[in-house]
Design a protein around this motif. Structure first.
Motif, mmCIF file in Angstrom:
data_model
loop_
_atom_site.group_PDB
_atom_site.id
_atom_site.type_symbol
_atom_site.label_atom_id
_atom_site.label_comp_id
_atom_site.label_asym_id
_atom_site.label_seq_id
_atom_site.Cartn_x
_atom_site.Cartn_y
_atom_site.Cartn_z
ATOM 1 N N SER A 44 -14.830 -79.139 9.858
ATOM 2 C CA SER A 44 -15.626 -78.028 10.387
ATOM 3 C C SER A 44 -15.500 -76.747 9.573
ATOM 4 N N ASP A 46 -15.871 -72.638 10.793
ATOM 5 C CA ASP A 46 -16.119 -71.767 11.944
ATOM 6 C C ASP A 46 -16.968 -70.572 11.540
ATOM 7 N N CYS A 47 -17.292 -69.726 12.504
ATOM 8 C CA CYS A 47 -18.184 -68.591 12.264
ATOM 9 C C CYS A 47 -17.548 -67.512 11.399
ATOM 10 N N CYS A 135 -14.364 -68.848 20.272
ATOM 11 C CA CYS A 135 -14.553 -68.358 18.907
ATOM 12 C C CYS A 135 -13.198 -68.442 18.205
ATOM 13 N N CYS A 141 -14.558 -61.697 13.365
ATOM 14 C CA CYS A 141 -15.781 -61.270 14.058
ATOM 15 C C CYS A 141 -15.605 -59.954 14.816
ATOM 16 N N CYS A 157 -21.392 -62.709 21.272
ATOM 17 C CA CYS A 157 -20.117 -62.753 20.559
ATOM 18 C C CYS A 157 -20.257 -62.276 19.124
ATOM 19 N N CYS A 158 -21.219 -62.815 18.430
ATOM 20 C CA CYS A 158 -21.396 -62.444 17.025
ATOM 21 C C CYS A 158 -22.718 -61.696 16.900
ATOM 22 N N CYS A 164 -19.663 -62.431 11.207
ATOM 23 C CA CYS A 164 -19.824 -63.884 11.384
ATOM 24 C C CYS A 164 -20.977 -64.382 10.537
ATOM 25 N N CYS A 165 -21.030 -65.704 10.361
ATOM 26 C CA CYS A 165 -22.133 -66.291 9.600
ATOM 27 C C CYS A 165 -23.401 -66.320 10.429
#
Length: 165
Positions: A44, A46-47, A135, A141, A157-158, A164-165
């Motif tokens: 994975s 993550d953001c 998250c 973030c 959240c983002c 974040c992406c």
């Protein structure tokens, strides 16, 4: 719970019936089958653009309409036999997290973690539960921990101005 811990638990209680409690006082029906065992590798991002990878063992439970009249739960011994046969065909990663995949007409399909187990009147009861999404990149973030615990949030959240992406 790790896969090895599940096997150890089952080995200790071969003489018992095996029940799964997927929500408080809600049990998988006596007509369940172990229909699939998945050996999963998660890879994975993550953001916060951090990578991670891990292994999981996912055991799928299914209630068969052909066995609706079945009044007895599967024995631990039978379940252990099925799982051992799978392991001979596709070896387990014993330190992989084990989850149970299940659904029925009133419960959505979910991958459930093992919260705990208990012995009750000759039965081994595996208590399952969900884990909420989270998250993993809160620092990146700019997410404060208390803000994530609120039931509702005014901003996502983002946000578009976040990192974040």
């Amino acid at each position: 719970m790790k896969t090895q811990d599940l096997f150890s638990l089952l080995e200790q209680h071969k003489d018992k019936a095996l029940l799964f409690e997927y929500a408080p006082n809600c049990f998988v029906g006596t007509n369940y089958h172990i229909t699939e065992v998945k050996h999963i590798t998660i890879d994975s991002v993550d953001c916060g653009a951090q990578t991670d990878s891990w292994k999981e063992t996912i055991i799928q439970l299914w209630e068969s309409p052909n066995d609706i009249e079945n009044s007895k739960h599967m024995s631990v011994l039978k379940a252990l036999g099925i799982l051992k046969k799978v392991g001979q065909m596709k070896p387990y990663i014993l330190n992989a997290e084990v989850k149970f995949e299940y659904s029925n007409s009133s419960f959505h399909t979910a991958q459930l973690f093992v919260n705990q187990s208990k012995i009750d009147d000759g039965k081994l009861i595996i208590q399952l539960g969900i884990e909420k999404t989270d998250c993993k990149a809160k620092d990146t973030c700019g997410i404060a921990e208390p803000a994530m615990e609120q039931e509702t949030q005014d901003e996502p959240c983002c946000s578009p101005t976040g990192n974040c992406c």
